[in-house]
Structure formats: C-alpha cells, structure tokens
Design an enzyme around this catalytic site. Sequence first.
Site, PDB file in Angstrom:
ATOM      1  N   GLY A   1       0.799  -1.218   0.000  1.00  0.00           N
ATOM      2  CA  GLY A   1       0.000   0.000   0.000  1.00  0.00           C
ATOM      3  C   GLY A   1       0.832   1.268   0.000  1.00  0.00           C
ATOM      4  O   GLY A   1       0.303   2.355  -0.189  1.00  0.00           O
TER       5      GLY A   1
ATOM      6  N   PHE B   1      -6.997   0.558 -11.894  1.00  0.00           N
ATOM      7  CA  PHE B   1      -7.554   0.522 -10.548  1.00  0.00           C
ATOM      8  C   PHE B   1      -8.814  -0.331 -10.603  1.00  0.00           C
ATOM      9  O   PHE B   1      -9.766  -0.004 -11.312  1.00  0.00           O
ATOM     10  CB  PHE B   1      -7.889   1.934 -10.051  1.00  0.00           C
ATOM     11  CG  PHE B   1      -8.513   1.941  -8.681  1.00  0.00           C
ATOM     12  CD1 PHE B   1      -7.727   1.837  -7.547  1.00  0.00           C
ATOM     13  CD2 PHE B   1      -9.889   2.025  -8.527  1.00  0.00           C
ATOM     14  CE1 PHE B   1      -8.303   1.829  -6.279  1.00  0.00           C
ATOM     15  CE2 PHE B   1     -10.474   2.000  -7.264  1.00  0.00           C
ATOM     16  CZ  PHE B   1      -9.674   1.906  -6.140  1.00  0.00           C
TER      17      PHE B   1
ATOM     18  N   GLU C   1       0.269 -12.435  -3.291  1.00  0.00           N
ATOM     19  CA  GLU C   1      -0.964 -11.668  -3.133  1.00  0.00           C
ATOM     20  C   GLU C   1      -1.664 -11.491  -4.471  1.00  0.00           C
ATOM     21  O   GLU C   1      -1.022 -11.192  -5.483  1.00  0.00           O
ATOM     22  CB  GLU C   1      -0.663 -10.282  -2.554  1.00  0.00           C
ATOM     23  CG  GLU C   1      -0.099 -10.321  -1.150  1.00  0.00           C
ATOM     24  CD  GLU C   1      -0.037  -8.934  -0.504  1.00  0.00           C
ATOM     25  OE1 GLU C   1       0.077  -8.886   0.720  1.00  0.00           O
ATOM     26  OE2 GLU C   1      -0.091  -7.916  -1.222  1.00  0.00           O
TER      27      GLU C   1
ATOM     28  N   GLU D   1       1.586  -8.844  -5.754  1.00  0.00           N
ATOM     29  CA  GLU D   1       2.990  -8.861  -5.358  1.00  0.00           C
ATOM     30  C   GLU D   1       3.251 -10.106  -4.534  1.00  0.00           C
ATOM     31  O   GLU D   1       2.322 -10.803  -4.134  1.00  0.00           O
ATOM     32  CB  GLU D   1       3.351  -7.611  -4.550  1.00  0.00           C
ATOM     33  CG  GLU D   1       2.608  -7.462  -3.232  1.00  0.00           C
ATOM     34  CD  GLU D   1       2.945  -6.145  -2.517  1.00  0.00           C
ATOM     35  OE1 GLU D   1       2.815  -5.088  -3.160  1.00  0.00           O
ATOM     36  OE2 GLU D   1       3.328  -6.193  -1.346  1.00  0.00           O
TER      37      GLU D   1
ATOM     38  N   ASN E   1       5.242 -11.382  -1.046  1.00  0.00           N
ATOM     39  CA  ASN E   1       5.911 -10.988   0.186  1.00  0.00           C
ATOM     40  C   ASN E   1       6.869 -12.098   0.592  1.00  0.00           C
ATOM     41  O   ASN E   1       6.449 -13.222   0.845  1.00  0.00           O
ATOM     42  CB  ASN E   1       4.894 -10.715   1.286  1.00  0.00           C
ATOM     43  CG  ASN E   1       3.990  -9.556   0.915  1.00  0.00           C
ATOM     44  OD1 ASN E   1       4.457  -8.536   0.409  1.00  0.00           O
ATOM     45  ND2 ASN E   1       2.704  -9.716   1.127  1.00  0.00           N
TER      46      ASN E   1
ATOM     47  N   ARG F   1       8.570 -13.197   3.118  1.00  0.00           N
ATOM     48  CA  ARG F   1       8.778 -13.238   4.574  1.00  0.00           C
ATOM     49  C   ARG F   1       7.582 -13.937   5.214  1.00  0.00           C
ATOM     50  O   ARG F   1       6.607 -14.225   4.542  1.00  0.00           O
ATOM     51  CB  ARG F   1       8.864 -11.820   5.123  1.00  0.00           C
ATOM     52  CG  ARG F   1       7.643 -11.002   4.697  1.00  0.00           C
ATOM     53  CD  ARG F   1       7.526  -9.673   5.363  1.00  0.00           C
ATOM     54  NE  ARG F   1       6.777  -8.717   4.584  1.00  0.00           N
ATOM     55  CZ  ARG F   1       5.460  -8.625   4.514  1.00  0.00           C
ATOM     56  NH1 ARG F   1       4.719  -9.482   5.184  1.00  0.00           N
ATOM     57  NH2 ARG F   1       4.856  -7.728   3.767  1.00  0.00           N
TER      58      ARG F   1
ATOM     59  N   VAL G   1       2.172 -11.129   8.989  1.00  0.00           N
ATOM     60  CA  VAL G   1       1.456 -10.896  10.244  1.00  0.00           C
ATOM     61  C   VAL G   1       0.344 -11.931  10.415  1.00  0.00           C
ATOM     62  O   VAL G   1       0.187 -12.530  11.477  1.00  0.00           O
ATOM     63  CB  VAL G   1       0.848  -9.469  10.256  1.00  0.00           C
ATOM     64  CG1 VAL G   1       0.035  -9.241  11.524  1.00  0.00           C
ATOM     65  CG2 VAL G   1       1.931  -8.413  10.115  1.00  0.00           C
TER      66      VAL G   1
ATOM     67  N   ARG H   1      -6.691  -7.917  14.280  1.00  0.00           N
ATOM     68  CA  ARG H   1      -5.482  -7.243  14.754  1.00  0.00           C
ATOM     69  C   ARG H   1      -5.872  -6.181  15.771  1.00  0.00           C
ATOM     70  O   ARG H   1      -6.556  -5.220  15.431  1.00  0.00           O
ATOM     71  CB  ARG H   1      -4.758  -6.568  13.588  1.00  0.00           C
ATOM     72  CG  ARG H   1      -4.263  -7.542  12.540  1.00  0.00           C
ATOM     73  CD  ARG H   1      -3.345  -6.816  11.580  1.00  0.00           C
ATOM     74  NE  ARG H   1      -3.013  -7.649  10.439  1.00  0.00           N
ATOM     75  CZ  ARG H   1      -2.106  -7.321   9.536  1.00  0.00           C
ATOM     76  NH1 ARG H   1      -1.466  -6.159   9.634  1.00  0.00           N
ATOM     77  NH2 ARG H   1      -1.842  -8.133   8.532  1.00  0.00           N
TER      78      ARG H   1
END
Lengths: 179, 458
Positions: free
Chosen positions: B164, B201, B274, B288, B290, B292, B295, B338
């Site tokens: 983002g 978009f 993603e 994209e 990630n 790693r 969360v 969260r």
Amino acid sequence: MSLTAKDVAEITRLLEESSFDELYLEMDGLKLSLRRGAAASLQPGATLVPPTAPPGPPATPSPSPPVLSPVAPAGAASAGAAPAAAAATPPTAPPADPNSVNVPAPLLGTFYRAPKPGAPPFVEIGAKVEADTIIGIIEVMKLMNTVRAGVRGVVTEILGRDGALVEYGETLMRVGKSD
Amino acid sequence: MQIRRILIANRGEIAARVIRTCRHLGIETVLAASEADRDSVPAGLANRTVCIGPPRPTDSYLKVGTLVQAALGVQADAIHPGYGFLSESPALARACEQQGITFIGPTATQIEAVGDKLRARAEAQAAGVPVVPGGAVESVDAAIALAGQIGTPVLVKAVGGGGGRGMKRVDRLEDLRHALELAASEAGAAFGDARVYLERFVTSGRHVEVQILGDGQGEVIHLGERDCSVQRRYQKVIEETPAPGLAEEFCAGLHAAAVRFARRLAYRGAGTVEFLVDVQRHQFYFLEMNARIQVEHPVTEAVTGVDLVAEQIAIAAGAGLRLAQSEVRRRGCAMECRVNAEDPSRDFQPSPGVVREVHWPAGPGVRVDTHIASGSRIPPFYDSLMAKIIVQGADRTSTLAKMQGVIGEARVSGVATNLAFHAAVLADPEFQAGGVDTGFLTRFLERNPLAPQAVVHG
C-alpha cells in the site's frame, strides 16, 4: 525463591571483594554462575541457568524443555538472560561512587582497547582523560568506530574486554571526574 | 546443517512468536532489542537479549551491520528477521550469506526479484500468472497513452513500494502528469528508487493471498488462501480463511498460480503471493509477493496445524519441505483480528503509553499472539500492533460467533484500542454475509460514525 537483580548485584559485590575467581550458586529453581573476566575487574553480568537444563546444545527436533544455558562466550560481559529477572538487568551497573562517570558503548560491536593487536592499550587504569581522549575502538562489520571518554578525569575501572562483543549502552569504563 | 542458536532481529509479537517456536524446538534465542525493548515480553522469553541501539528503528532494527555483528558476537547460526524492518532487505540476506550466517528466509536474489514490483510483474507473466493491466512507463506521454488504453481510474505505483505504500489513484487523465511527478519524487525519497508504473484501478476488488513454502530447489507447496479484504488505508484489519464465497475451482486456480510463480523463482522458505480478485469480472491478478512470514500467518496455521516458523527454520537448515502437498489438510475456518493501540474515533491515531491492565481471551480454538502484558510499554517508535486474536471453528458462522465472544472478553486499560471497532465490524451485516471487497471498511466507517472512545484507566 528467586534471585532479583539486586541480589545478583550484591553477590557480585561479595565475589569482587573476595579472593576467588569463580562462584557457582545453586538454589531451588536457579543456578547462578559468576566468573571474573580476563581483566582484573569483575564482569557485571551473571548467567542464570535452571538446574534442569541438559548440558549440551539440544538437537533441533528434540522435545526437550527450552535450554537456558549460557549463550555468551565464557566471560562475555553481558547477562545471559533467563526469564525476565536477568533480562531486565541492563549491562550498565551503577557507578561505584557519585564522582565516577560511566563511559557507555555508543554502539554494539566488538570492543578493542588498543589500536591494533599487540599494541599498548589506548588507556589503562589511572590514565588521565579529556572528553575527546580515545579510549577504544568498536568494530561493526570491519568499520572501526572511535570511542572517546566524553568526560574529563581519571580512568578508575575498565569493564569492556578486549575483543568482546559490547552492547549499545554497555559500560566500557568508569572515569573519576575532575574539574 | 543444524541451527542451534538464532538471533531474533525483530521486536513485538512476532519476536515473541518466533522465540516460542524456537523454545519448542530446543533452539536457543538471542533477542536483538533496541533500548526501548530491553524489558519487553520477548526479552523475557529469549535466552539472552543484546541491546543493539537507541529506540529509533534507523538506529537499531534497521542497521544491517549491527545485526550481523550481533549475530557473530553471540555466535548465532542464523538470523530470523520476522516481518517488516529488514525482513525483505537484500542487504541483510547478502551480508548473512557472506558471513556464513543462515538467513531464515529467501536468497538475496529472490528478495530483489520480488521487491522490484516491475520485475515481479514480468516474472508473473512469464509464469503464466495474470497481472493487472498496466505496465512500465518511460515518459509522461507514454503514461497518458497507456492510461487511455487501460481506462481510468488508474493507480500510479512505485516500483520499490508495496503493502500500500507508494500508490496514487488517478481518476482523470489530466491529473496523471502531476501524479506521476509526485509519485516519482516520493518514491525516490521513500524507497531510493524513483521508477513508477501504472495499473488499472480495480473498483471492486478483494485481496486474497496464498501461503506457500518452497525448498529453494524448485519444489513448492501451498497452504491455502487468506482473504485480507478488510483493510483501512491498505492496512489489514481482519483476515480469514477460506476466502468466503469463492468457488473451490476458483481458489484452486489461485493456489496453482501462486505455486507456479514461486516455482519459477525456485523460492526458498515461507512466502505469500498476493492477488487482487476482480469481483465483477470474476478474475484474479497477481499483485505482489511478500518474501517473509506475514502478520496474518496464524490464520493458515489454525486450519492446517502447520507451524510455519518451524518450517521456515527447517528449510533454512536444509531439511527441505517436510510435508507434501497431499499432506496439507485444511480444517474448518479461521479468522484473525489485529488489536492495535489506536483510537478509531480520532482517525485511528496511535495511542502509545503504558498498558495498565490487560486480559486476553483464551479457550478452545482461541490463540492470542502478543507481546503485551499488564504494565507493558507501547513505545511511540514502532507500529501499534498489540495482539493478534485468532479463532478457529468448523464453519464461518461458528468462527465469526466465536470471534465476537472472544473480542468481548478482551480487556485493555491505559491505552486506546480498536477492540470496540472490531466488535462493530464483526456485527456488521455486510461483513457477516462474507466476501466483502477492499472498499468495505470505508463504506462501514461512512455509515457508522465512531463515537469518541473513553480510555479505560485503572
């Protein structure tokens, strides 16, 4: 029964005043081992080990309980932290007297007391220092960072060990202030 | 190769979470903590804590040399970077490679490949994974031409951005020039890379991602998807699995695309691919990857029973993939909320401070990943995540009901939290129906103006 940081400090002081180099204390639930460093001064850190810890490093998939054996190389300056008690102890012990100032490590790295191996140290106990006097070097990935006394006075104690890992903020030396 | 001691190059709940798995595996941990985190919960869980610098992340958690030196100094075999901070830093991965320290994550080259969003797009296309219409632009004129082709609104995205950050929405072609210039200069300052690209978009999109594990030799498995469409300003708030309302074949297509992408890179470790699911067109596009642990990984752990951090460590140690695709079974549903130290009534302003009293929920199928206990400090230097509450149930209805009960049980005093906000979102009919798009929270906030929240003291 458990040891508080204050207890450890008191035991450390007793060892310091004694003629012994090492101390092992075993109590229900805790094992405390203190060792004098290579330098004449005592390391401020202590390692707390639960008595149930197996001696060797555990195998990866073993279901054995968590091992809280010392992870620092023998005599390293800082505290090996077992749950909470020792973790809360900063590597900076309070200065022995109000006229004494701690010289903290400005960054984490390997501390060297001399400009190169075999050379005499930048300062020894009793040396007079100015604020900009170099007292050591901290290496971070081959980058040498000069450490200065930051205060005017006389070196009364040297805590940082040559070639050892020092943490950010760890006391390297104590300097008796002179005005 | 055996990993006996790991330096944890992170803080907060993820540091605690990684340390716990290490403890289960009998691996020693050394926490690299800033001055602000010396007395934190993870510091109490680790075998040892070394102070790496002052509180500001640029002076501590973002210093590659300091972390590598710390790992060498405490004789750690490996570094676990968690998420955020240096977790996707090719510099740290490379420094580890050079110093003989195992980096628990992908190779530096793989991090670079997915970190460059344009390159990742190209890799996705080469792997036969659909991407959002758009592409690189060499000049403003080219950009206007491309935007005319794909249609407005368009997104101007930074090549070095992600999550983002570094995105601008442009609704009218005449605003494109200004947006491009602004985006390029912002991207240059924020990511050290001024390159930007355009993407259509998607007006009504869902954010669905796929968890994968790769052995680094080309073998890749997936552990299902997570729907993370409940977002506020691109920050995820609630995540769940499976993605509600998506047909099984559609999800199977997503999973296969994620695996194809990761295989192409011979990806090593845990990663997430993603996707943007275009609800109207019933299509998905690669967004994209990630590189790693994420969360929201516990959502996947809750339904698969796989400890993803343990698998990360096993892969890093050279054990490869310890389970085959056919052995990955997903049971029921899982959902994560969260909990942040922030005040929803003040535009979600962070609320750092000292947590006076905290009570986290517990019970069957309930998991709380947190570094916050009564008396914990929430320093102002870091993100405001306090805890992740994860529940698991047989189906979405029972999982949602359980989450509502569990959120009601949580108590925090001393700082503002978004607990009441979570309760309101969970009770919303649109969320309860399932399958919301990423515009949901904005609509929710428009129809539910938030009353000022009283911070409970004492």
